[in-house]
Design a protein around this motif. Structure first.
Motif, short mmCIF file in Angstrom:
data_model
loop_
_atom_site.label_atom_id
_atom_site.label_comp_id
_atom_site.label_asym_id
_atom_site.label_seq_id
_atom_site.Cartn_x
_atom_site.Cartn_y
_atom_site.Cartn_z
N ILE A 198 12.01 9.55 -4.99
CA ILE A 198 11.94 10.78 -5.24
C ILE A 198 11.21 10.67 -3.68
O ILE A 198 10.88 12.21 -3.43
CB ILE A 198 10.95 10.69 -6.16
CG1 ILE A 198 11.73 10.68 -7.64
CG2 ILE A 198 10.83 11.63 -6.82
CD1 ILE A 198 10.85 10.17 -9.15
N LYS A 199 10.33 10.69 -3.05
CA LYS A 199 9.20 10.81 -2.36
C LYS A 199 9.55 10.41 -0.40
O LYS A 199 9.26 11.18 -0.19
CB LYS A 199 7.83 9.68 -2.30
CG LYS A 199 7.21 9.34 -3.62
CD LYS A 199 6.71 11.31 -4.73
CE LYS A 199 6.12 11.60 -2.94
NZ LYS A 199 5.28 12.94 -3.61
N LYS A 200 10.88 10.05 -1.06
CA LYS A 200 11.86 10.49 0.26
C LYS A 200 11.48 9.00 0.96
O LYS A 200 11.56 9.43 1.97
CB LYS A 200 12.45 11.76 0.30
CG LYS A 200 13.41 12.04 -0.67
CD LYS A 200 13.29 13.69 0.56
CE LYS A 200 14.33 14.84 -0.52
NZ LYS A 200 14.49 15.88 -1.66
N VAL A 201 11.46 8.06 0.81
CA VAL A 201 10.48 7.28 1.79
C VAL A 201 11.34 6.68 2.71
O VAL A 201 12.59 6.22 2.09
CB VAL A 201 9.79 6.05 1.13
CG1 VAL A 201 9.50 5.39 1.83
CG2 VAL A 201 8.33 6.39 0.11
N MET A 236 10.95 -1.40 4.25
CA MET A 236 9.34 -1.58 5.55
C MET A 236 8.43 -1.39 4.40
O MET A 236 7.22 -1.51 4.98
CB MET A 236 10.21 -0.97 6.85
CG MET A 236 11.32 -1.77 7.11
SD MET A 236 11.19 -3.05 7.95
CE MET A 236 9.89 -3.36 8.80
N VAL A 237 8.38 -1.55 3.13
CA VAL A 237 7.46 -0.34 2.36
C VAL A 237 6.63 -1.18 1.68
O VAL A 237 7.91 -2.20 0.75
CB VAL A 237 7.77 0.88 1.60
CG1 VAL A 237 6.50 1.35 1.22
CG2 VAL A 237 7.70 1.89 2.54
N GLU A 295 5.47 -7.72 -5.83
CA GLU A 295 6.31 -8.65 -5.20
C GLU A 295 8.14 -7.20 -5.48
O GLU A 295 8.33 -6.47 -6.68
CB GLU A 295 7.38 -9.23 -5.97
CG GLU A 295 5.96 -10.13 -5.84
CD GLU A 295 5.90 -11.39 -4.08
OE1 GLU A 295 6.71 -11.29 -3.52
OE2 GLU A 295 4.97 -11.64 -4.64
N ARG A 296 8.48 -6.91 -3.86
CA ARG A 296 9.78 -6.72 -3.71
C ARG A 296 10.69 -6.47 -5.09
O ARG A 296 11.81 -5.47 -5.18
CB ARG A 296 10.27 -6.53 -2.57
CG ARG A 296 11.78 -5.66 -1.70
CD ARG A 296 11.98 -5.63 -0.17
NE ARG A 296 10.50 -5.82 0.25
CZ ARG A 296 9.98 -4.82 0.89
NH1 ARG A 296 9.86 -3.70 0.49
NH2 ARG A 296 8.72 -4.91 1.98
N MET A 315 4.27 -2.07 10.57
CA MET A 315 4.92 -1.67 12.16
C MET A 315 4.77 -2.40 13.17
O MET A 315 3.77 -2.40 12.92
CB MET A 315 4.45 0.07 12.57
CG MET A 315 4.40 0.86 11.29
SD MET A 315 4.45 3.02 12.42
CE MET A 315 4.86 3.50 11.20
N GLY A 316 5.68 -2.90 13.77
CA GLY A 316 5.66 -3.84 15.05
C GLY A 316 4.83 -3.20 16.09
O GLY A 316 4.90 -1.50 16.37
N GLY A 317 4.78 -4.00 17.03
CA GLY A 317 4.40 -3.21 18.11
C GLY A 317 4.25 -4.47 19.25
O GLY A 317 4.56 -5.10 19.42
N GLY A 318 3.44 -4.27 20.38
CA GLY A 318 3.54 -5.19 21.57
C GLY A 318 2.72 -4.79 22.48
O GLY A 318 1.71 -3.48 22.04
#
Length: 70
Positions: free
Chosen positions: A25-28, A33-34, A44-45, A65-68
């Motif tokens: 509904i919220k168009k995530v 990844m949430v 739990e997913r 989010m990943g980063g580096g």
């Protein structure tokens, strides 16, 4: 039904809304990844498709989010 998502009060017209349906509904984007926190508890997913949201529930959508380093 009135719920709070990430600190914002929202009215959802649908009934018997699961976490999975709410993400739709919220168009995530990238719902896989949430992480979702419901009333202070991380859900739990595997429960997203069966856990039903209730009036006055408080949800947080947590995006990882990943980063580096440069």
């Amino acid at each position: 039904m009135r719920i709070t998502i990430n600190g914002e009060v929202e009215d959802i017209e649908a009934k018997d809304v699961t976490i999975a349906r709410l993400l739709e509904i919220k168009k995530v984007e990238s719902p896989d990844m949430v992480s979702v926190q419901l009333n202070g508890t991380i859900i739990e997913r595997e429960q997203y498709g069966v856990k039903v949201i209730a009036e006055n529930d408080e949800l947080e959508f947590l995006y990882f989010m990943g980063g580096g380093a440069l």
